[in-house]
Design an enzyme around this catalytic site. Structure first.
Site: not given
Length: 245
Positions: A6, A48
């Site tokens: 991730h 992100h």
């Protein structure tokens, strides 16, 4: 089971940097997950947050900054801020790294809060350039983006992201219908919305269930019993040992 690093091997290295991705190459896992946004001058970048400040220094939204301005940002980590592979990377740089390997890539389009014109088209064109249609999965909380991707290139698989907030507006039946309408291959729920009914009903619809973000051994063991198909984790090496037990 498919194990994704991730944002790269982000439990030990700075998330969504080339450093974290490079440290994922030898983990013997299924793939890497990352987030993509678009700069003011149209460059696809891997980050992100919609703004600077948490991971990198500086201020401002990604959409309103040029790539050169973003590239000047440094990690909020004195020990690593001068490393060249700890700058904000472009998606193309990551594709160049992953293309020669056996790893798959999950690209999350970060456009559920900020809209980026033609971001789907730009991502699809770049994937095609590197001939990675069969190695890439595109995910998003924005189901309209998934429809666009499928229309642009049906070879590229898509996944609908589902978090707790989604179920404030839609039940499981509606969520699975969205997956069908978008021609998704997978559904990616948060670990805290997954239960036996979720997995069983998704599997009946032919969907792979891949869960985010799984950093707990206890949760991982629960998911194994539920027979999910994959997980996204900040600790891929540790989670892999649980799967192999």
């Amino acid at each position: 089971m498919n194990i994704y690093a991730h944002r790269g091997n982000s439990g030990f290295f700075p998330e969504n940097t080339m450093y974290a991705f490079e440290k994922s190459l030898d983990l013997d896992i299924y793939g890497i997950e990352l987030d993509v946004q678009k700069t003011k001058d149209g460059v696809l970048v891997v980050l992100h947050d919609e703004t600077l400040g948490r991971i990198f220094d500086g201020k401002g939204s990604i959409k309103k900054l040029t790539f050169d301005e973003l590239r000047e940002a440094n990690l909020n980590d004195e020990k690593l801020k001068d490393k060249t592979n700890c700058k904000i990377p472009t998606l193309e740089e990551v594709l160049e790294l992953i293309a020669p390997t056996d790893l798959n890539l999950n690209i999350e389009i970060k456009n559920n809060k900020v809209k980026y014109k033609d971001i789907e088209k730009d991502i699809v064109n770049l994937i095609k350039k590197y001939k990675m249609e069969n190695k890439v999965l595109i995910s998003s909380f924005n189901h309209k983006s998934l429809k666009i991707v499928s229309k642009l290139n049906s070879k590229i698989k898509t996944a609908y992201l589902v978090g707790p907030s989604t179920f404030k507006y839609r039940n499981l039946k509606k969520v699975l219908k969205i997956c069908k309408d978008c021609k998704c291959t997978c559904i990616h729920p948060s670990y805290d919305v997954v239960n036996k009914e979720f997995v069983d009903e998704a599997h009946k619809k032919g969907l792979l269930v891949q869960v985010y973000t799984v950093n707990s051994i206890t949760i991982m063991k629960k998911l194994i019993k539920l027979k999910v198909d994959g997980v996204f984790t900040n600790y891929p090496k540790i989670i892999k040992t649980i799967v192999n037990d």
